[in-house]
Design an enzyme around this catalytic site. Structure first.
Site, PDB file in Angstrom:
ATOM      1  CB  SER A 110      17.909  -9.555   5.979  1.00 14.34           C
ATOM      2  OG  SER A 110      18.837  -8.185   6.329  1.00 14.34           O
ATOM      3  CE  LYS A 164      14.225  -9.883  10.259  1.00 12.30           C
ATOM      4  NZ  LYS A 164      13.783  -8.598   9.406  1.00 12.30           N
TER       5      LYS A 164
END
Ligand code: ARG
Length: 482
Positions: free
Chosen positions: A294, A300
């Site tokens: 991300s 992420k």
């Protein structure tokens, strides 16, 4: 010619002098710029250049066979076509404004290179030419997609074999239902892909008909040799009806359907992997090479390949519905509407090819958290069906057994105790019943043919391998035949 000059021509409703159309003899005025911009198909049909050269060479040999070209003319045009092929291959081919499509471009260049080039289009129309090219293109490209799908099936089998006796919950309605082997689950997707491969091969077999010699719509007064051309091009047969030959695009619709169906299968895999890699499921981990991060959230790791496989299936379905709408209601024979067959076909082949490669890599490199999978599958209530079947083996009607076990599940969920304890205390089930609730027992109970347990798996792996063998053989037969 620079841009200003072009605009000058556009204002005057003309096109540059070198942009001579194929039909200029009948016309006094040239085509407008907006007509050219709207009707041009070169940007996308360029990818058929190989097929156009192969088709043209067969046509030239056919014309020579029936005496419409001398041997010298034949050889000079064949040589020019080979030279065009080299120019295309090396990127040296120079397109000009009047090159409306790849067929026009190649013929134009052949006439520049060979004095006899003007005879190339004898007895031929772009209508039978484009249908021939597209069938040749489909034969090669659909076979290529089939080969890639086989690779994906192999990757699924490899992971299935690696998974050993690991199991996870099987779901209906996305609610935990019964434990299934991970290998069984992975192979399930391989079987769907097997139908896709078989559909693509069926489509290739049906489209293996040469339209060359059908002309614009009605054949020719010239003594053409469509049967000889078909054999020369490696088609199984020649057309029987010229009107059908130039206007049939069933094969494109079939191909785009086959690819949409592949897309739907890939989307199902995609959706599962989105779930499996989530924190909530935690069943699978992606290799770094097949995951994205991300831009804002440092923690992420995202399953973008799986999501795009899910998302792009919409586009593949759209290509099919758009094409079917285009084909609906077209009168015999060729209509320019048919030019709209190419973009959906090319896009579907391209998207499926990209998706299969990325998903195959994602699956082949992923790791599974089999402890988490098994913990989820060991939830006591997953044994409910086995308990009911235990009672059935003792002679109880299944409906009754369902109610008996359902009552224990209800009591368990209401906090009356563990299911194992409740079952053990029931004289109908007792210790034998309680044993069925133990972790890992459920999956071993699934032993019927094609079932999700280890006893049935060996047979399934064998038939899966047989499917791969048959696919490889069928695909190689097409290679020999073309
Ligand atoms: N680019 C055209 C197509 O793909 C070629 C055929 C044009 N034929 C014609 N009669 N105008 O369909």
């Amino acid at each position: 010619m620079d841009l200003d000059d072009k605009h000058e021509f556009a204002r005057a409703g003309k096109i540059p002098a070198q942009a001579k159309t194929l039909w200029h003899g009948r016309f006094t005025g040239g085509p407008s710029e907006s007509l050219l911009a709207y009707t041009v198909s070169l940007p996308y049909d360029q990818r058929m250049w190989r097929d156009d050269i192969i088709g043209s060479k067969a046509h030239v040999r056919g014309l020579a066979r029936v005496g419409l070209l001398s041997d010298g003319e034949r050889d000079s045009i064949l040589e020019a076509l080979d030279d065009v092929g080299i120019e295309m291959e090396t990127g040296l081919f120079i397109f000009v404004d009047s090159d409306e499509d790849i067929h026009t471009a190649i013929e134009r260049r052949v006439t520049e290179l060979a004095p006899a080039g003007g005879k190339l289009h004898t007895g031929r129309s772009r209508n039978d030419q484009v249908a021939t090219d597209l069938r040749l293109w489909c034969k090669r490209e659909l076979r290529d997609v089939a080969l890639r799908l086989v690779e994906m099936q192999e990757a699924l089998l490899e992971q299935a074999l690696e998974a050993g006796d690991a199991y996870l919950p099987g779901y209906t309605h996305l609610q935990r239902a019964q434990p299934v082997l991970l290998s069984h689950h992975l192979m399930a997707h391989g079987w769907s892909l097997g139908r896709d491969v078989s559909r693509l091969l069926d489509t290739i077999a049906r489209l293996d008909v040469s339209p060359l010699g059908a002309g614009a719509l009605a054949g020719s007064s010239l003594p053409l040799d469509p049967v000889g051309n078909a054999a020369d091009l490696g088609f199984a047969k020649a057309f029987d009806n010229s009107l059908d030959a130039v206007s049939d695009r069933d094969f494109v619709a079939e191909a785009v359907f086959d690819l949409a169906m592949v897309g739907i299968h890939l989307a199902r895999i995609g959706e599962e992997w989105v779930l499996w890699t989530s924190g909530e499921f935690g069943f699978a981990r992606l290799d770094d090479g097949y995951a994205t991060g991300s831009s804002m959230l440092p923690q992420k790791k995202n399953p973008d390949i799986a999501e795009l496989a899910r998302g792009k299936s919409g586009r593949l379905i759209g290509n099919l519905s758009g094409l079917l709408a285009t084909l609906k209601g077209l009168p015999m024979a060729y209509n320019r509407d048919l030019q709209e067959d190419k973009e959906p076909l090319f896009d579907s082949v391209e998207q499926v090819t990209l998706a299969v490669a990325a998903l195959t890599g994602m699956i082949a490199t992923a790791t599974f958290d089999t402890e988490r999978m098994q913990a989820a599958a060991d939830e006591e209530t997953m044994a409910a069906t086995d308990l009911a079947e235990y009672l059935v083996r003792g002679g109880m009607p299944f409906r009754e057994a369902h109610a008996v076990v359902g009552a224990h599940v209800q009591a368990c969920l209401a906090g009356a105790g563990s299911l194992a304890d409740l079952v053990a205390a029931d004289p109908l089930l007792g210790a034998d019943g309680a044993a069925l609730v133990r972790p890992g027992v459920g999956v071993s109970m699934r032993s019927s043919r094609g079932a999700a347990g280890p006893a049935a798996r060996a047979e399934q792996v064998e038939s899966y391998r047989e499917m791969l063998r048959v696919e490889a053989l069928s695909i190689s037969e097409f290679l020999v035949g073309s």
